[in-house]
Motif scaffolding. Sequence first.
Motif, short mmCIF file in Angstrom:
data_model
loop_
_atom_site.label_atom_id
_atom_site.label_comp_id
_atom_site.label_asym_id
_atom_site.label_seq_id
_atom_site.Cartn_x
_atom_site.Cartn_y
_atom_site.Cartn_z
N GLY A 39 0.84 -1.19 0.00
CA GLY A 39 0.00 0.00 0.00
C GLY A 39 0.87 1.24 0.00
O GLY A 39 1.84 1.31 0.75
N VAL A 40 0.53 2.19 -0.85
CA VAL A 40 1.28 3.45 -0.91
C VAL A 40 0.33 4.63 -0.74
O VAL A 40 -0.85 4.56 -1.09
N VAL A 41 0.88 5.70 -0.20
CA VAL A 41 0.17 6.97 -0.08
C VAL A 41 0.96 7.97 -0.91
O VAL A 41 2.17 8.13 -0.73
N LEU A 42 0.28 8.60 -1.83
CA LEU A 42 0.94 9.56 -2.71
C LEU A 42 1.05 10.92 -2.05
O LEU A 42 0.18 11.31 -1.26
N LEU A 43 2.11 11.63 -2.38
CA LEU A 43 2.27 12.99 -1.87
C LEU A 43 1.15 13.89 -2.39
O LEU A 43 0.64 14.75 -1.68
N GLU A 44 0.77 13.65 -3.64
CA GLU A 44 -0.32 14.40 -4.24
C GLU A 44 -1.09 13.46 -5.16
O GLU A 44 -0.59 13.09 -6.23
N HIS A 45 -2.27 13.09 -4.74
CA HIS A 45 -3.07 12.15 -5.52
C HIS A 45 -3.75 12.90 -6.67
O HIS A 45 -4.33 13.96 -6.46
#
Length: 137
Positions: free
Chosen positions: A55-61
């Motif tokens: 799972g990744v969280v983007l800096l700016e989706h």
Amino acid sequence: MNNQGRTLNWDDFLKILQAHGVGLAYFLGSQKELGPARLRGEAVEGKPGSDLDLGVVLLEHPLDYWEGQKLRQRLEAALAPLFVPLRLHLLLLEEENAHVQYAAIQGLQVYAVDADFTRRYRRQVLTLYGDWHSWWP
């Protein structure tokens, strides 16, 4: 995060995450320990029919859904070869429900752009998870 024993795979992994604007990365699920092992260059064998969840969280989706899907596909295509013979399942955590996001932060955090980004995301997930459970039996 413990990146001791880093190998070329770890370096490639981190470069790919950074190049795609990833702020956080977690291995989660029943095979989460296999991700770091594979990045250390260890031979691993996954369970038949199972995959490796990252799972990744983007800096700016991206605001556009299809742009987000294209980014996920590019990121998964870049990362998947690092985990062979395991089948990689990449999740954009911002698009997942509260349970999946909570499972991620309980998993193995393997990358963070900085501690502040991590704190903000964890607080967001815990709030969302707590709110969800406050009204759902």
